[in-house]
Design a protein around this motif. Structure first.
Motif, short mmCIF file in Angstrom:
data_model
loop_
_atom_site.label_atom_id
_atom_site.label_comp_id
_atom_site.label_asym_id
_atom_site.label_seq_id
_atom_site.Cartn_x
_atom_site.Cartn_y
_atom_site.Cartn_z
N GLU A 1 52.64 -1.13 -44.12
CA GLU A 1 54.23 -0.64 -44.38
C GLU A 1 54.53 -0.67 -45.92
OE1 GLU A 1 56.62 -3.37 -42.12
OE2 GLU A 1 55.35 -3.01 -40.28
N ARG A 2 54.40 -1.88 -46.43
CA ARG A 2 54.97 -1.84 -48.05
C ARG A 2 53.68 -1.79 -49.14
NH1 ARG A 2 59.28 -6.65 -47.49
NH2 ARG A 2 60.03 -6.20 -45.72
N GLY A 3 52.73 -1.81 -48.76
CA GLY A 3 51.59 -1.85 -49.78
C GLY A 3 51.25 -3.31 -50.29
N TRP A 4 50.11 -3.45 -50.64
CA TRP A 4 49.61 -4.76 -50.95
C TRP A 4 50.27 -5.51 -51.86
CZ3 TRP A 4 44.16 -5.68 -49.37
CH2 TRP A 4 43.72 -6.92 -49.93
N ARG B 1 57.40 -12.50 -40.79
CA ARG B 1 56.71 -11.78 -39.88
C ARG B 1 55.81 -12.22 -38.99
NH1 ARG B 1 55.45 -5.81 -40.02
NH2 ARG B 1 57.60 -5.97 -41.09
N VAL C 1 57.92 -13.26 -46.76
CA VAL C 1 58.06 -11.85 -45.96
C VAL C 1 56.84 -12.10 -44.87
CG1 VAL C 1 57.83 -9.32 -45.67
CG2 VAL C 1 59.22 -10.38 -47.59
N ALA D 1 53.68 -5.72 -52.50
CA ALA D 1 54.80 -5.74 -51.92
C ALA D 1 54.99 -6.97 -50.92
CB ALA D 1 55.46 -4.63 -51.67
N VAL D 2 53.62 -7.41 -50.77
CA VAL D 2 53.57 -8.54 -49.52
C VAL D 2 53.84 -9.86 -50.28
CG1 VAL D 2 52.43 -9.57 -47.82
CG2 VAL D 2 52.05 -7.20 -48.34
N THR D 3 54.86 -10.53 -49.88
CA THR D 3 55.21 -11.84 -50.40
C THR D 3 54.93 -13.13 -49.36
OG1 THR D 3 57.45 -11.77 -49.77
CG2 THR D 3 57.13 -10.94 -51.93
N LEU E 1 51.89 -5.51 -42.93
CA LEU E 1 52.76 -5.38 -44.11
C LEU E 1 51.99 -4.61 -45.30
CD1 LEU E 1 54.22 -8.96 -44.13
CD2 LEU E 1 55.32 -6.89 -44.11
N GLU F 1 44.74 0.62 -49.52
CA GLU F 1 45.53 -0.50 -50.20
C GLU F 1 44.26 -1.29 -50.59
OE1 GLU F 1 48.47 -1.10 -51.34
OE2 GLU F 1 49.19 0.74 -50.74
#
Length: 189
Positions: free
Chosen positions: A24-27, A38, A34, A29-31, A21, A108
């Motif tokens: 894929e999303r950046g540090w 995953r 989510v 943007a990880v919740t 994650l 990141e």
């Protein structure tokens, strides 16, 4: 499977999901939700196994950096000349392909370390240890100003990794030629 084994498996799944994650999303943007989804666990297990989401992300990011540096360090055993040392470093870079998560996770993790003192301390310790190892290799190979050279080469490699995420870095032949000319000019003549 014992409770301890199940706990270890969940931690490993959470860390692996975090690495994917982050790439894929950046540090930021990880919740928790989510990440748990995953990893195939409930959100409560994230906080059961880690003090916070930020600590989980830090452990995942530092793990990727540590694993990459340990792999390079092991390859140094056969590197007894400046050119062979450069080739070990470039071989490690060549091991990163388009689908590899290491490049964006490195970037990141470094960026997050700028804002997180605990993470900064961990990343700085890893880099300092790597620069020390590279300094020793350069000194054994007769490179002048081995410590300064190791610091600059490490920063250069970090920059090349960052560029992989943005644009195509110089090709391997160009990079090897330039680094060799800077570190061991006698090897280019």
């Amino acid at each position: 499977m014992s409770t301890t084994d199940r706990g270890r498996v969940v931690r490993e799944r959470l860390l692996a999901a975090a690495v994917d994650l982050i790439a894929e999303r950046g540090w930021t943007a990880v919740t928790t939700r989510v990440l748990a989804e995953r990893a195939g666990v409930t959100p409560g297990l994230v906080h059961y196994h880690f003090a916070s989401l930020s600590r989980l992300l830090a452990e995942a990011g530092v793990g990727v950096v540590r694993d990459a540096l340990v792999g390079i360090r092991a390859a140094f055993d056969a590197a007894d000349t400046p050119l062979r040392i450069i080739r070990v470093l470039l071989d490690a870079m060549d091991g990163l392909d388009e689908a590899d998560v290491a490049s964006p996770v490195f970037s990141e993790t470094y960026l997050a370390a700028v804002r997180d003192p605990a993470l900064r301390a961990q990343v700085t310790a890893l880099l300092s240890d790597f620069v020390s190892t590279l300094t020793e290799r350069f000194a054994l190979a007769g490179v002048p100003d081995a410590a300064g050279t190791a610091a600059v080469v490490t920063a250069t490699m970090d920059g090349l990794i960052l560029h992989r995420s943005l644009t195509a870095p110089p090709d391997r032949a160009t990079t090897e030629r330039v680094l060799t000319r800077l570190i061991a000019p006698e090897a280019t003549t």
